[in-house]
Design a protein around this motif. Structure first.
Motif, short mmCIF file in Angstrom:
data_model
loop_
_atom_site.label_atom_id
_atom_site.label_comp_id
_atom_site.label_asym_id
_atom_site.label_seq_id
_atom_site.Cartn_x
_atom_site.Cartn_y
_atom_site.Cartn_z
N ASP A 1 -10.43 74.65 -38.36
CA ASP A 1 -10.73 76.08 -38.25
C ASP A 1 -11.74 76.57 -39.29
O ASP A 1 -12.09 77.75 -39.31
N ASP A 2 -12.24 75.66 -40.13
CA ASP A 2 -13.33 76.01 -41.04
C ASP A 2 -14.70 75.87 -40.37
O ASP A 2 -15.70 76.35 -40.90
N LEU A 19 -12.11 69.76 -45.29
CA LEU A 19 -12.05 70.95 -44.46
C LEU A 19 -11.10 70.76 -43.29
O LEU A 19 -10.82 69.63 -42.88
N ARG A 54 -20.05 79.29 -41.54
CA ARG A 54 -19.56 78.85 -42.85
C ARG A 54 -19.74 77.35 -43.02
O ARG A 54 -20.15 76.86 -44.07
N LYS A 98 -22.10 72.70 -45.15
CA LYS A 98 -21.40 73.94 -45.53
C LYS A 98 -22.40 74.92 -46.12
O LYS A 98 -23.37 74.50 -46.79
#
Length: 415
Positions: A295-296, A292, A392, A411
């Motif tokens: 910004d995830d 990842l 997320r 996640k």
């Protein structure tokens, strides 16, 4: 080698804000503090007389009173949280479960300190012949895992990690790797601690690490607030069931979240004072393991202990690891309500992070009366009120004495 996916199918916890996940989660969202005056011992001679104690806990709901007398309290908490998680995951009802592929890794940072303290007093007063024959197994850190395997007949890996306040996170991350590389199908993992005794509180007080806001315990833990003056000790345990995805899918298990990344690092700097680079490196490694980008990430359950140096340092580490995106992330510290569970912190906070993803809610950081922006504590700390939000992916941070760091990345589950 293709690594297997790891999902979270069961949660359990014992903490100052409740003795099961449902109660604790509702109290966290409501901003309820679990911190009060110490009652476990006479704390009148100690500078800090407040702590986050577990209340109304009955170990005989889980094991017999005879067995319980042979264990230190940290083992009680670990067993209770583990059995809750196992029940939540419905492992006992899996037809044909291969118990040789079910393991346990539940650690502690300090272990049986109350038992050690009591035994030392007994020995000094009455001699070594009066030492309880169960003293050694009652205080060994790996005995949480040992008892759980005996109770459930699990014959997979059984061990207990020790890495100070990073223990719970390291235990969960390491257990997940056993599943990823095919050594187990299910791991029960987390951390526990019960060190609120004269020696434990006195030791941290001697370091001047603890809050001395004895007249107002509910507001004593103040992460990122100008008035923070040290951490507040807590106790309890947090445990999760980690399961290989195909194994969970086949049995139709409920999935709270997916554990996608684990990163470790060492400060290589000082036994108690933190460095910024070490924690940032742990976060970066966890993101790389997860595949990842910064910004995830939408949410960080921070280590957030309420110490003058530590809170600033972690904020700077998050900025270093996440860059400009750090200002868009919601960061909170559930230690503002539970206190610092030491070796159990990473366990309960991983449970809370999974719940945040599952419910799409961030608990608040309570007691944030005046954010210490001048010192650099300038992120969004979800001050004083819970928040409905999109999560997320999330990070759970844990850091410990000796400069040991661990970060877990969870996640939202997708098929």
């Amino acid at each position: 080698m293709s690594k297997k996916r790891v999902v979270i199918t069961g949660l359990g916890q014992v903490s100052p804000v409740g003795n099961d996940v449902g109660t604790a989660w509702q109290n966290l969202l409501a901003g309820v503090s679990g911190i009060g005056a110490i009652t476990h011992f006479d704390a009148s001679s100690v500078a800090c007389r407040i702590a986050g104690q577990v209340k109304d806990f009955d170990i005989t709901q889980y094991i017999s009173s005879k067995e319980a007398r042979r264990m230190d309290t940290f083992i009680h908490f670990g067993i209770a949280a583990a059995l809750q998680a196992i029940a939540d995951a419905d492992l006992d009802n899996i037809a044909g479960l291969d118990k040789t592929r079910v393991g346990v890794n539940i650690g502690a940072g300090i272990g049986g300190l109350p038992s050690i303290e009591e035994t030392a007093r007994t020995m000094i007063a009455n001699g070594a012949r009066k030492i309880n024959p169960f003293f050694i197994p009652s205080s060994l850190i790996n005995m949480i895992s040992g008892h759980v395997t005996i109770l459930k007949g699990y014959q997979g890996p059984s061990y207990g990690m020790v890495s100070a306040c990073t223990t719970g996170a390291h235990s969960i991350g390491d257990a997940a790797r056993l599943i990823k590389y095919g050594d187990a199908d299910i791991m029960i993992a987390g951390g526990a601690e019960a060190a609120i005794c004269e020696m434990g509180v006195g030791g941290f007080a001697a370091m001047k690490a603890l809050s001395t806001r004895n007249d107002d315990p509910a507001t004593a833990s103040r992460p990122w607030d100008k008035g923070r003056d040290g951490f507040v000790m807590g106790e309890g345990a947090g445990v999760m069931v980690l399961e290989e995805y195909e194994h969970a899918k086949k049995r139709g298990a409920r999935i709270y979240a997916e554990l996608v990344g684990f990163g470790m690092s060492s400060d290589a700097y000082h036994i108690t004072a933190p460095s910024m680079e070490g924690p940032a490196l742990g976060v970066t490694r966890a993101l790389n393991d997860a595949g990842l980008n910064p910004d995830d990430i939408d949410y960080v359950n921070a280590h957030g202990t309420s110490t003058p140096l530590g809170d600033v340092n972690e904020t700077n580490a998050i900025k270093l690891a996440l860059g400009e995106h750090a200002r868009k992330v919601v960061v909170n510290s559930t230690k503002s309500m539970t206190g610092h569970l030491l070796g159990g912190a990473g366990g309960v906070e991983a449970v809370y992070t999974a719940m945040a993803i599952y419910t799409q809610k961030s608990p608040p950081t309570i007691n944030l009366f005046e954010q210490d922006i001048e010192a650099g504590c300038d992120l969004d700390y979800c001050a004083n009120e819970a928040r409905d939000m999109q999560i997320r992916a999330a990070i759970s941070n844990s850091f410990g004495f000796g400069g040991t760091n661990g970060s877990l990345v969870f996640k939202r589950f997708e098929n």
